[in-house]
Design a protein around this motif. Structure first.
Motif, PDB file in Angstrom:
ATOM      1  N   SER A  85       0.855  -1.184   0.000  1.00  0.00           N
ATOM      2  CA  SER A  85       0.000   0.000   0.000  1.00  0.00           C
ATOM      3  C   SER A  85       0.887   1.228   0.000  1.00  0.00           C
ATOM      4  O   SER A  85       1.948   1.235   0.630  1.00  0.00           O
ATOM      5  CB  SER A  85      -0.917   0.019   1.228  1.00  0.00           C
ATOM      6  OG  SER A  85      -1.652   1.227   1.282  1.00  0.00           O
ATOM      7  N   ASP A  86       0.448   2.262  -0.725  1.00  0.00           N
ATOM      8  CA  ASP A  86       1.169   3.532  -0.678  1.00  0.00           C
ATOM      9  C   ASP A  86       0.389   4.588   0.098  1.00  0.00           C
ATOM     10  O   ASP A  86       0.722   5.764   0.064  1.00  0.00           O
ATOM     11  CB  ASP A  86       1.500   4.040  -2.081  1.00  0.00           C
ATOM     12  CG  ASP A  86       0.256   4.290  -2.919  1.00  0.00           C
ATOM     13  OD1 ASP A  86      -0.865   4.143  -2.402  1.00  0.00           O
ATOM     14  OD2 ASP A  86       0.413   4.630  -4.109  1.00  0.00           O
ATOM     15  N   SER A  87      -0.649   4.152   0.803  1.00  0.00           N
ATOM     16  CA  SER A  87      -1.466   5.085   1.582  1.00  0.00           C
ATOM     17  C   SER A  87      -1.921   4.462   2.893  1.00  0.00           C
ATOM     18  O   SER A  87      -3.034   4.692   3.360  1.00  0.00           O
ATOM     19  CB  SER A  87      -2.680   5.529   0.766  1.00  0.00           C
ATOM     20  OG  SER A  87      -3.405   4.405   0.293  1.00  0.00           O
ATOM     21  N   ALA A  88      -1.054   3.663   3.493  1.00  0.00           N
ATOM     22  CA  ALA A  88      -1.389   2.995   4.749  1.00  0.00           C
ATOM     23  C   ALA A  88      -1.309   3.968   5.920  1.00  0.00           C
ATOM     24  O   ALA A  88      -0.697   5.036   5.839  1.00  0.00           O
ATOM     25  CB  ALA A  88      -0.456   1.812   4.975  1.00  0.00           C
ATOM     26  N   SER A  89      -1.938   3.555   7.015  1.00  0.00           N
ATOM     27  CA  SER A  89      -1.863   4.295   8.274  1.00  0.00           C
ATOM     28  C   SER A  89      -1.521   3.326   9.397  1.00  0.00           C
ATOM     29  O   SER A  89      -1.854   2.131   9.330  1.00  0.00           O
ATOM     30  CB  SER A  89      -3.194   4.979   8.600  1.00  0.00           C
ATOM     31  OG  SER A  89      -3.467   6.023   7.704  1.00  0.00           O
ATOM     32  N   LEU A  90      -0.873   3.852  10.412  1.00  0.00           N
ATOM     33  CA  LEU A  90      -0.643   3.100  11.642  1.00  0.00           C
ATOM     34  C   LEU A  90      -1.809   3.339  12.585  1.00  0.00           C
ATOM     35  O   LEU A  90      -2.190   4.491  12.829  1.00  0.00           O
ATOM     36  CB  LEU A  90       0.661   3.540  12.302  1.00  0.00           C
ATOM     37  CG  LEU A  90       0.947   2.950  13.681  1.00  0.00           C
ATOM     38  CD1 LEU A  90       1.206   1.453  13.592  1.00  0.00           C
ATOM     39  CD2 LEU A  90       2.124   3.670  14.346  1.00  0.00           C
TER      40      LEU A  90
END
Length: 644
Positions: free
Chosen positions: A185-190
């Motif tokens: 993914s190039d738009s992941a979040s933690l």
């Protein structure tokens, strides 16, 4: 120690057919071409520094940007009908240098819990199968252990990787987890969710790819660092730039604030309008230099701030502020402590701090810069002289690099040179950004410099663009730097890195986003020169029509390998002839490696098309006399062996 007292050979007075008749090789600087790094254009946080979490310690504030605060880039989430509260506190921090932390108060756990989400710098780019190391500091504020779920998620909430943890202490304690995404993914979040009731303090929430450059902890983004390593620079100047002397005295870059555990480092406003965590600090800079075989060149303020402090970015601006004289001895001690930290034994006070960080052996510091393109005022001169005298007295083998203002001429330039020569400063730092035509019209700039006075470090230069035309103008100029390598001791293009959508300054050598990097024609020129450095310059090897102002050339030899290296530049729109005479060399091998960078004058690389312009390497036959046709708009490097 560099001995600048030795006399040098006669100065070359021109190029091509106008070269001096001197036939003997001329010794040139062994450290001629290097790199300059400044945290501008998000070059450090969100760039070379591999940290994926933005505002990991909740230290963003309106002093960085008016709209920012401790919760910037964090989202408070309550999925599954959970409820509770979140707040920022400062009464019991991890460390006084890191005062802010958050407290989650979980009153009811529904289907998922309550927590926080961070999208990083324009989204987190993660790769399937790679491992990412999460770490954070936590403190239970209620008695029972608190359960947490940590995960990487897509914008639609798909879980890419997930782990469960439980706290175990009412004191601050570090917790870690490994997350391996099942998909890219190039738009992941933690996402961190508290899944049991209770009250929990959190700080320094960090996520790093395991595959940093050379797998260093708290390390560097691998592809960017590798691109820099492949230039094979002889030195790296850091951490700036205007970043060094800062926006006022209180914003000066203080090296001691950037070493030790990251939770003990002091974050602050970046002069370029964002925030610096100091995660990429002096230890990491020195370690990177060692990793790629470059000499470190740290630059410290000359006890005065940037003359453009307070937003007065104009020629002749007067925002320069000076450290009070009552504080100068403490400041000078900080400078001396840096040298001990870098070079002292592990048993010394500051050498022990280096050893505690994991590097018992000295870093073998040779250079230290004092000041950055400062306005040459009485306040600057008085403080520089104090620092210079103290360093020279205690560490006479350290080469001090001074400064002569931000321009290639003018009042500060003249005053700076007079001051440096009066003090016998070994090297001074010149800066200039000009149009390509300026560079082509000043190939003789250093021919007439006095070899008995201070040497030159061309610390920042570029030709206001990233087209091939710009790069070739710089290449032509670099041949003159080699020709004058006895007086030009070092040179570095600037700035180095620029992130998409966060660029405050152009041109730059490398553009990047979270996924890709774009190596400009300027990068390739720097690489072609830097990977083919020599230690002697040899006259009268290349000849051409002296009236043709589109041509430039140089010939150097690497005495370690015996290789003869030709750099041939044609900035014109038509192919041009050059004659190469290698008759004076005892042995010339029949084949050589040729590298050519050529294309349309306005061609440039982009993130969408990063290979529009790139060097092409081939093996060619050579003889003692060569008739070479330089292609239009080209830089050619020919490396010829003289040993079988």
């Amino acid at each position: 120690m560099i001995d600048f007292r030795k006399s040098t050979l006669a100065v070359i007075a021109g190029i091509g057919l106008m070269l001096s008749a001197a036939a003997q090789p001329k010794k040139i600087s062994p450290d001629l071409f290097g790199l300059f790094f400044e945290d501008i254009n998000y070059a450090a946080d969100g760039g070379l520094y591999a940290e994926l979490v933005q505002n990991r310690s909740f230290e963003y504030s309106p002093t960085d940007r008016q709209e920012w605060g401790p919760f910037s880039f964090w989202e408070y989430i309550t999925p599954g009908f959970s409820y509770g509260s979140i707040q920022v506190e400062t009464n019991h921090p991890v460390n006084p240098n890191n005062p802010h932390y958050i407290v989650l108060n979980v009153e009811h756990v529904g289907d998922a819990g309550i927590g926080i989400k961070n999208p990083g710098f324009d989204g987190m780019t993660v790769k399937a199968g790679d491992t990412y190391t999460l770490s954070f500091l936590a403190r239970q504020l209620t008695g029972a252990p608190i359960s947490l779920s940590v995960s990487l998620q897509t914008p639609k909430g798909k879980i890419l990787a997930e782990q469960s943890l439980s706290t175990s202490s009412s004191d601050w304690k570090k917790y870690t987890a490994s997350l391996t995404p099942s998909a890219a993914s190039d738009s992941a979040s933690l996402v961190i969710l508290v899944t049991s009731t209770g009250k929990l303090a959190l700080d320094v929430i960090s996520l790093f790819p395991e595959k940093t450059f050379k797998r260093r902890p708290n390390g560097l983004r691998a592809d960017l660092a590798q691109a820099l390593a492949e230039i094979k620079p002889k030195f790296i100047r850091f951490p700036g730039g205007c970043l060094v002397h800062g926006d006022g005295v209180g914003n000066m870059y203080k090296w001691k604030n950037t070493i030790g555990p990251i939770e003990q480092r002091i974050e602050q406003k970046n002069i370029w309008g964002y925030h610096q965590t100091a995660g990429l600090g002096y230890y990491e800079y020195f370690q990177f230099c060692e990793d790629i075989g470059a000499k470190p060149l740290p630059v410290l303020p000359a006890a005065v701030s940037c003359q453009n402090s307070g937003g007065t970015w104009r020629i002749g601006s007067t925002g320069q502020k000076a450290i009070p004289m009552d504080d100068m001895q403490n400041y000078i001690q900080d400078v001396l402590d840096l040298i001990e930290w870098a070079n002292g034994p592990a048993t010394s006070v500051w050498g022990a701090k280096r050893a505690a960080a994991g590097h018992a052996a000295p870093f073998n510091l040779e250079y230290i810069g004092i000041g950055n393109e400062d306005k040459i005022t009485p306040a600057f001169e008085e403080r520089f002289k104090m620092i210079y005298s103290a360093v020279k007295a205690k560490y006479p083998r350290i080469t001090i690099v001074g400064t002569v203002g931000p321009f290639p001429d003018g009042e500060d330039f003249s005053k700076g040179w007079a001051f440096a020569n009066n003090l016998s400063v070994p090297v001074v730092d010149e800066h200039y950004y000009k149009e390509p035509e300026w560079f082509m019209g000043h190939l003789d700039r250093y021919d007439a410099y006095d070899r008995s006075k201070s040497k030159v470090y061309l610390g920042e230069y570029a030709s206001w663009g990233n087209t091939l035309k710009n790069a070739l103008a710089e290449a032509a100029y670099m041949t003159s730097l080699e020709r004058n390598g006895d007086v030009v001791h070092m040179a570095s293009y600037a700035p180095l890195l620029a992130k998409k959508n966060h660029t405050q300054w152009k041109p730059d050598m490398i553009f990047f986003d979270n996924n890709n990097i774009c190596l400009t024609p300027n990068y390739y020129v720097q690489k072609m020169f830097s990977t083919h450095q020599g230690d002697v310059y040899i006259h009268r090897i290349v000849s051409y029509n002296a009236k043709d102002t589109t041509l430039a050339a140089s010939c150097v030899q690497d005495n370690k390998t015996g290789d003869v290296i030709l750099k041939l530049v044609n900035t014109g729109t038509q192919a041009r002839g050059m004659k190469i005479n290698l008759a004076n060399f005892k042995s010339i091998q029949p084949t050589a490696v040729q590298t050519i960078l050529t294309g349309a004058s306005d061609a440039q690389n982009t993130l969408e098309n990063p290979q529009a312009i790139a060097p092409v390497e081939s093996v060619i036959k050579v003889s003692r006399k060569i008739e070479y046709t330089a292609p239009a708009m080209s830089l050619t490097v020919i490396r010829i062996k003289t040993r079988s």
